[in-house]
Design a protein around this motif. Structure first.
Motif, PDB file in Angstrom:
ATOM      1  N   LEU A  10      54.758  97.084  59.169  1.00 36.31           N
ATOM      2  CA  LEU A  10      55.601  97.523  58.071  1.00 36.31           C
ATOM      3  C   LEU A  10      54.766  97.922  56.858  1.00 36.31           C
ATOM      4  CD1 LEU A  10      58.640  95.065  58.071  1.00 36.31           C
ATOM      5  CD2 LEU A  10      58.388  97.247  59.231  1.00 36.31           C
ATOM      6  N   ARG A  11      53.579  97.365  56.752  1.00 37.35           N
ATOM      7  CA  ARG A  11      52.761  97.597  55.564  1.00 37.35           C
ATOM      8  C   ARG A  11      51.902  98.859  55.667  1.00 37.35           C
ATOM      9  NH1 ARG A  11      48.955  93.500  55.187  1.00 37.35           N
ATOM     10  NH2 ARG A  11      49.642  92.273  56.957  1.00 37.35           N
ATOM     11  N   ARG A  12      51.614  99.300  56.898  1.00 34.12           N
ATOM     12  CA  ARG A  12      50.776 100.498  57.003  1.00 34.12           C
ATOM     13  C   ARG A  12      51.631 101.748  56.897  1.00 34.12           C
ATOM     14  NH1 ARG A  12      50.364  98.818  62.685  1.00 34.12           N
ATOM     15  NH2 ARG A  12      51.645 100.229  63.965  1.00 34.12           N
ATOM     16  N   ALA A  13      50.972 102.861  56.561  1.00 34.64           N
ATOM     17  CA  ALA A  13      51.691 104.112  56.332  1.00 34.64           C
ATOM     18  C   ALA A  13      52.460 104.536  57.576  1.00 34.64           C
ATOM     19  CB  ALA A  13      50.705 105.213  55.927  1.00 34.64           C
ATOM     20  N   ALA A  14      53.670 105.009  57.337  1.00 40.21           N
ATOM     21  CA  ALA A  14      54.479 105.479  58.466  1.00 40.21           C
ATOM     22  C   ALA A  14      53.857 106.745  59.048  1.00 40.21           C
ATOM     23  CB  ALA A  14      55.901 105.767  58.003  1.00 40.21           C
ATOM     24  N   GLY A  15      53.939 106.912  60.353  1.00 38.29           N
ATOM     25  CA  GLY A  15      53.356 108.093  60.964  1.00 38.29           C
ATOM     26  C   GLY A  15      53.706 108.203  62.419  1.00 38.29           C
ATOM     27  N   VAL A  69      61.939 102.685  47.383  1.00 37.53           N
ATOM     28  CA  VAL A  69      60.497 102.738  47.623  1.00 37.53           C
ATOM     29  C   VAL A  69      60.174 101.860  48.826  1.00 37.53           C
ATOM     30  CG1 VAL A  69      58.216 102.406  46.635  1.00 37.53           C
ATOM     31  CG2 VAL A  69      60.144 103.004  45.140  1.00 37.53           C
ATOM     32  N   PRO A  70      59.666 102.417  49.910  1.00 40.79           N
ATOM     33  CA  PRO A  70      59.342 101.602  51.086  1.00 40.79           C
ATOM     34  C   PRO A  70      58.150 100.690  50.825  1.00 40.79           C
ATOM     35  CG  PRO A  70      58.627 103.863  51.423  1.00 40.79           C
ATOM     36  CD  PRO A  70      59.390 103.846  50.137  1.00 40.79           C
ATOM     37  N   VAL A  71      58.078  99.616  51.588  1.00 40.59           N
ATOM     38  CA  VAL A  71      57.049  98.611  51.316  1.00 40.59           C
ATOM     39  C   VAL A  71      55.643  99.127  51.572  1.00 40.59           C
ATOM     40  CG1 VAL A  71      58.552  96.624  51.646  1.00 40.59           C
ATOM     41  CG2 VAL A  71      57.397  97.615  53.634  1.00 40.59           C
ATOM     42  N   HIS A  72      55.474 100.113  52.458  1.00 40.72           N
ATOM     43  CA  HIS A  72      54.124 100.636  52.678  1.00 40.72           C
ATOM     44  C   HIS A  72      53.646 101.467  51.491  1.00 40.72           C
ATOM     45  CE1 HIS A  72      56.559 104.016  54.294  1.00 40.72           C
ATOM     46  NE2 HIS A  72      55.574 104.771  53.865  1.00 40.72           N
TER      47      HIS A  72
END
Length: 471
Positions: A466-471, A436-439
């Motif tokens: 690192l905390r915001r959604a990957a995109g 589970v990724p940290v975001h």
């Protein structure tokens, strides 16, 4: 020729690991299993290790926490009551309940010393004579581990971990050799029972292999309890003029002199806690063309398996039981003609050290992650900055740390040190196992004010990207 009995699975060693291997191998099948044990069914964990040590340690931790909670009367450890609690949990070392449990599942229990004598064949020497067990499908080695006794202590009858957990005669002065889990836990409860403990550690710190801050915090805690801690100290000799077998948990004779490179230490008893080795001796491996190294390196024929401490993997009951469940399920699935499915790669090994405070760790340390080639980001939070953790005791000793891979955003490791820190560990184990990724973890909302709030604080310590959604 001994009488021959045939089973689908023969398991050598009836500790928790062996029990799980036998149970899962025949569950929901028509397979048969024999479970062989030369000592007590239930094994080391039930009578000499995990259960009695934790029975001793929990009241010590509760009393210490009570002493650090304003508004609560002083609680003190009562030695006789503490030992009585331990005795209740080990049930007088009567294993009849374990035997009843196994036989209730359809497992045949066999008492005696087992050794391999041919492919798929095990000979058992027991009180009722010798018998031979033939395995149609598998033989499982689950014989556990034995303590390592270094040369300087060979002739002085030192205490081992069994003496420490089964203590009935508390030594006034005790020297403990080692700085690992057994040494630190035993120092905690034996100090509470009234021993003046000296801890002699060859290394520069405690709990080698954990995050350095964990060892430092336990060092401070033990010193605060009155433990005389001697780091970077090697034992060169040990002398005892009157070494006697007085029984487990009793002082084994006269005074002991432990000679180190920094002087001598006089004591009433010495506890050697310098590690354990897989118990593979006198198992008859040579009869099937194998040696201990073949077991530890996994070079085994398809009918022979090793699990738990005997396999050389992490010497932890819960890890051995997990591996036994996987093995047993594969044996049962093969018999049913069903694909058991893949086992996840890199399953993390969790561990709790039940010192005061506790140390809980899963996955990689920062140093291990860097050595493995990860670009790591570390988040660390003191417990006194987390309301839920700080409420557990007024001085709130402890800290939590996450090790995260910068590129994948996955948690690689987690360490918690503090009151009841072990209760925080499983969330980290799930996060690592589930990748589970940290975001995504930041959307797992912890309750307030609970110690689990430390997860929120740890994630907030990570870089924003690192905390915001990957995109």
């Amino acid at each position: 020729m001994p009488e021959v009995h045939e089973y689908d699975v023969v398991v050598i060693g009836a500790g928790p690991v062996g029990e799980n291997a036998a149970q899962y191998a025949i569950e929901d099948t028509d397979l048969t299993a024999a479970l062989v044990e030369g000592e007590l069914f239930g094994g080391e964990c039930s009578y000499w290790a995990c259960i009695p040590s934790k029975a001793l340690l929990r009241p010590v931790a509760v009393a210490d926490a009570t002493a650090h909670l304003e508004g609560v009367g002083t609680a003190e450890v009562e030695p006789a009551g503490l030992l009585a609690r331990r005795d209740t949990w080990v049930g007088g070392r009567d294993d009849s309940g374990q035997v009843t449990w196994a036989e209730g599942l359809g497992i045949t229990t066999v008492r005696g010393h087992a050794r391999l004598v041919a492919d798929r064949e095990v000979e058992v020497d027991g009180v009722d004579g010798t018998q031979r067990l033939r395995a149609r499908r598998a033989v499982v080695i689950a014989t556990g581990s034995a303590p390592v006794v270094p040369a300087p202590f060979a002739d002085v009858r030192p205490w081992g971990s069994r003496d420490a957990t089964a203590v009935t005669e508390v030594p006034d002065r005790l020297v403990i050799i080692g700085g690992g889990v057994v040494a630190c836990e035993a120092a905690t409860w034996l100090t509470a029972l009234g021993s003046r403990v000296t801890l002699v550690v060859r290394g520069a710190g405690l709990l080698e292999g954990q995050e350095p801050f964990a060892g430092t915090m336990i060092e401070a805690a033990l010193r605060a309890k009155g433990v005389d801690l001697r780091l970077s100290t090697s034992v060169t000799a040990c002398h005892r003029s009157d070494a006697r077998d007085t029984g487990v948990g009793r002082v084994h004779g006269g005074p002991v002199t432990v000679v180190t490179d920094h002087g001598s230490i006089e004591a009433d008893e010495v506890l050697v806690a310098t590690g354990r080795r897989p118990r593979l001796d006198d198992l008859g491996l040579d009869a099937v063309g194998l040696g201990p190294d073949d077991v530890l390196d996994g070079r085994l024929p398809d009918w022979l398996h090793a699990v738990g401490d005997a396999s050389g993997e992490a010497p932890l009951t819960h890890w051995g039981k997990y591996r036994a469940r996987v093995l047993g399920d594969r044996i049962a699935s093969t018999a049913r003609g069903v694909d058991p499915g893949p086992v996840p790669e890199d399953v993390p090994v969790p561990q709790v050290v039940f010192t005061d405070p506790q140390v809980a760790r899963v996955g990689l340390t920062r140093a291990e992650a860097v050595e493995a080639g990860h670009d790591v980001v570390v988040a660390k939070v003191p417990f006194d900055q987390v309301a839920g953790a700080a409420l557990l005791r007024d001085d709130a000793p402890g800290a939590a740390q996450l090790v995260v891979d910068r590129d994948s955003r996955l948690v690689l490791g987690a360490t918690f040190v503090g009151t009841d820190a072990g209760q925080l560990l499983h969330a980290a184990t799930v996060a690592i196992t589930g990748r589970v990724p940290v975001h995504v973890l930041r959307h797992a909302v912890p309750s307030f004010p609970d110690a689990s709030e430390v997860w929120l604080r740890l994630l907030e310590e990570l870089p924003h990207e690192l905390r915001r959604a990957a995109g």
